[in-house]
Scaffold this motif. Structure first.
Motif, PDB file in Angstrom:
ATOM      1  N   ARG A 133      57.062  41.716  46.160  1.00 47.71           N
ATOM      2  CA  ARG A 133      55.638  41.647  46.519  1.00 47.71           C
ATOM      3  C   ARG A 133      55.375  40.422  47.382  1.00 47.71           C
ATOM      4  N   TYR A 179      55.168  44.024  37.068  1.00 47.85           N
ATOM      5  CA  TYR A 179      54.571  43.098  38.038  1.00 47.85           C
ATOM      6  C   TYR A 179      55.589  42.043  38.421  1.00 47.85           C
ATOM      7  N   SER A 204      53.057  34.571  29.285  1.00 46.80           N
ATOM      8  CA  SER A 204      53.894  33.500  28.748  1.00 46.80           C
ATOM      9  C   SER A 204      53.139  32.164  28.914  1.00 46.80           C
ATOM     10  N   ARG A 218      51.706  28.640  29.920  1.00 48.07           N
ATOM     11  CA  ARG A 218      51.636  27.890  31.203  1.00 48.07           C
ATOM     12  C   ARG A 218      50.964  26.558  30.931  1.00 48.07           C
TER      13      ARG A 218
HETATM   14  P1  NAP Z   1      51.231  37.347  39.642  1.00 48.34           P
HETATM   15  O1  NAP Z   1      51.658  36.124  40.371  1.00 48.34           O
HETATM   16  O2  NAP Z   1      52.242  38.372  39.297  1.00 48.34           O
HETATM   17  O3  NAP Z   1      50.485  36.864  38.314  1.00 48.34           O
HETATM   18  C1  NAP Z   1      50.145  37.728  37.270  1.00 48.34           C
HETATM   19  C2  NAP Z   1      49.619  36.936  36.092  1.00 48.34           C
HETATM   20  O4  NAP Z   1      49.137  37.848  35.095  1.00 48.34           O
HETATM   21  C3  NAP Z   1      50.709  36.087  35.421  1.00 48.34           C
HETATM   22  O5  NAP Z   1      50.156  34.873  34.997  1.00 48.34           O
HETATM   23  C4  NAP Z   1      51.101  36.943  34.216  1.00 48.34           C
HETATM   24  O6  NAP Z   1      51.585  36.205  33.111  1.00 48.34           O
HETATM   25  C5  NAP Z   1      49.759  37.553  33.864  1.00 48.34           C
HETATM   26  N1  NAP Z   1      49.957  38.767  33.069  1.00 48.34           N
HETATM   27  C6  NAP Z   1      50.597  39.900  33.418  1.00 48.34           C
HETATM   28  N2  NAP Z   1      50.573  40.793  32.405  1.00 48.34           N
HETATM   29  C7  NAP Z   1      49.928  40.198  31.381  1.00 48.34           C
HETATM   30  C8  NAP Z   1      49.600  40.582  30.066  1.00 48.34           C
HETATM   31  N3  NAP Z   1      49.944  41.787  29.564  1.00 48.34           N
HETATM   32  N4  NAP Z   1      48.928  39.704  29.277  1.00 48.34           N
HETATM   33  C9  NAP Z   1      48.602  38.479  29.758  1.00 48.34           C
HETATM   34  N5  NAP Z   1      48.877  38.043  31.012  1.00 48.34           N
HETATM   35  C10 NAP Z   1      49.537  38.893  31.809  1.00 48.34           C
HETATM   36  O7  NAP Z   1      50.089  38.111  40.473  1.00 48.34           O
HETATM   37  P2  NAP Z   1      49.117  37.506  41.595  1.00 48.34           P
HETATM   38  O8  NAP Z   1      49.826  37.345  42.870  1.00 48.34           O
HETATM   39  O9  NAP Z   1      48.409  36.328  41.031  1.00 48.34           O
HETATM   40  O10 NAP Z   1      48.095  38.735  41.760  1.00 48.34           O
HETATM   41  C11 NAP Z   1      47.368  39.243  40.660  1.00 48.34           C
HETATM   42  C12 NAP Z   1      46.728  40.574  41.000  1.00 48.34           C
HETATM   43  O11 NAP Z   1      45.631  40.381  41.899  1.00 48.34           O
HETATM   44  C13 NAP Z   1      47.608  41.562  41.752  1.00 48.34           C
HETATM   45  O12 NAP Z   1      48.481  42.250  40.868  1.00 48.34           O
HETATM   46  C14 NAP Z   1      46.602  42.487  42.406  1.00 48.34           C
HETATM   47  O13 NAP Z   1      46.324  43.591  41.579  1.00 48.34           O
HETATM   48  C15 NAP Z   1      45.356  41.617  42.532  1.00 48.34           C
HETATM   49  N6  NAP Z   1      44.995  41.367  43.940  1.00 48.34           N
HETATM   50  C16 NAP Z   1      43.797  41.821  44.405  1.00 48.34           C
HETATM   51  C17 NAP Z   1      43.440  41.572  45.718  1.00 48.34           C
HETATM   52  C18 NAP Z   1      42.114  42.017  46.263  1.00 48.34           C
HETATM   53  O14 NAP Z   1      41.886  41.925  47.482  1.00 48.34           O
HETATM   54  N7  NAP Z   1      41.201  42.462  45.440  1.00 48.34           N
HETATM   55  C19 NAP Z   1      44.308  40.854  46.552  1.00 48.34           C
HETATM   56  C20 NAP Z   1      45.504  40.406  46.035  1.00 48.34           C
HETATM   57  C21 NAP Z   1      45.847  40.662  44.717  1.00 48.34           C
HETATM   58  P3  NAP Z   1      52.955  35.358  33.210  1.00 48.34           P
HETATM   59  O15 NAP Z   1      52.567  34.134  34.022  1.00 48.34           O
HETATM   60  O16 NAP Z   1      53.291  35.022  31.824  1.00 48.34           O
HETATM   61  O17 NAP Z   1      53.959  36.230  33.903  1.00 48.34           O
END
Ligand code: NAP
Ligand code: GLV
Length: 313
Positions: free
Chosen positions: A90, A313, A169, A171
């Motif tokens: 990603r 993810y 996890s 942080r």
């Molecule tokens: P990321 O770096 O993969 O971060 C995901 C976070 O969510 C991590 O802290 C992860 O925990 C936590 N998480 C995942 N599953 C969980 C669960 N079951 N319980 C608790 N925490 C959980 O993703 P990112 O780059 O920040 O992006 C996040 C999301 O934003 C994307 O997946 C996308 O859907 C959305 N997004 C939207 C737009 C828009 O324009 N609207 C643009 C970009 C992204 P860990 O740290 O422990 O792994």
């Protein structure tokens, strides 16, 4: 090396041109239906199943966004669709983190300073001073402390409001009170005044924005959903607004996009709607990151941003 590109509604020629400049030795082409010729890498956004199915020659699939839910949905719908040995990678920030911080900070400040209510007063030509919200209890809770959530939490904390963050996890982030795992979910939610969702959409996180979640927040809380529409139980939001448990919501993402013209959210003045624009994929930054990773993989190096298929993810 052969690279396939697919991004609906984008200026494909401009993307291919930028990739050709970044990877002059690559053989680049835009995927067209029926193209099954060999490729080493695919660079895609929301690809159709037929583009990826059976392509066991692919070494990596680069997703032109942070969320990989649309690609993983192809695999869930029909197991075996994704090439067995290809890594799914990603985008990591590529200019999305500052955009997301701007969007969320704007929404938080609008509610903190009651600009939403002043707009209503202006529409009614009423000159009225509202009691400010106390900053020290205007707690912002950020669901998801990944690339985007961490940046957003830190940006919002700069305004002096208490900020909490929740992840899978544990942080540690300066100035943010962090919570991890299901056992700490309720403690994270209790008393939060603005709930910001930045979780990936996975089988574990779907429908997380529901009546139970809203009930634990401070009375009259606010919701900002910038992750995915599938996180939100839509009727629960309407009910929470009707009961006063929630005061207002800012939504950038929806179960069905574009949001259908007859959807009740359009008629609810307490819901602010934007068309999935909180953090756009930027071409220059994305091409630079993907090209750098393709070069690294071709050298045999490892790269960041590889999706864990088990976690989704
Ligand atoms: P990321 O770096 O993969 O971060 C995901 C976070 O969510 C991590 O802290 C992860 O925990 C936590 N998480 C995942 N599953 C969980 C669960 N079951 N319980 C608790 N925490 C959980 O993703 P990112 O780059 O920040 O992006 C996040 C999301 O934003 C994307 O997946 C996308 O859907 C959305 N997004 C939207 C737009 C828009 O324009 N609207 C643009 C970009 C992204 P860990 O740290 O422990 O792994
Ligand atoms: C956009 O929604 C993304 O996931 O990058």
């Amino acid at each position: 090396m052969k690279i396939l590109f697919y991004m609906p509604h984008a200026d494909a020629a401009a993307w291919l041109n930028d990739f050709a400049r970044a990877l002059p030795e690559a053989d680049l082409r835009e995927w067209q239906p029926g193209d099954t010729a060999p490729a080493d890498f695919a660079v895609v956004w929301r690809p159709p199943r037929e583009m990826l199915a059976g392509r066991d020659d692919l070494r990596a699939i680069f997703n032109l966004g942070a969320g990989v839910d649309a690609i993983l949905a192809l695999e869930h719908a029909q197991p075996g669709t994704l090439p067995r040995n290809a890594q799914l990678i990603r985008l990591e920030d590529t200019g999305m983190a500052p955009q997301m911080a701007e969007y969320v900070a704007h929404a938080v400040l609008r509610y903190l300073r009651r600009f939403d209510e002043y707009q209503t007063l202006q529409n009614e030509r009423r000159w009225q001073v509202l009691e400010p919200h106390p900053r020290e209890t205007f707690t912002v809770g950020v669901l998801g402390l990944g690339v985007l959530g961490t940046h957003v939490a830190q940006a919002v904390a700069a305004f002096g409001v208490p900020v909490r963050g929740y992840s899978r996890s544990p942080r540690q982030i300066d100035g943010i009170q962090t919570f991890a795992g299901e056992a700490q979910f309720d403690a994270f939610l209790d008393g939060v005044k603005v709930l910001v969702n930045l979780l990936p959409h996975t089988p574990d996180t779907g429908d997380v924005l529901n009546a139970r979640t809203f009930a634990r927040l401070a009375r009259g809380a606010y919701l900002i959903n910038v992750a995915r529409g599938g996180h939100l139980v839509e009727q629960d939001l309407l009910d929470a607004l009707a009961s006063g448990q929630l005061t207002a919501a800012t939504l950038d993402v929806f179960r069905e996009e574009p949001l259908p013209p007859d959807h009740p959210f359009w008629r609810e003045p307490r819901i602010t709607i934007t068309p999935h624009v909180s953090a756009l994929t930027l071409r220059a930054e994305s091409v630079a990151q993907v090209a750098q990773k393709i070069t690294a993989l071709a050298r045999g190096d490892t790269v960041g941003g590889v999706v864990n298929m088990e976690r989704g993810y």
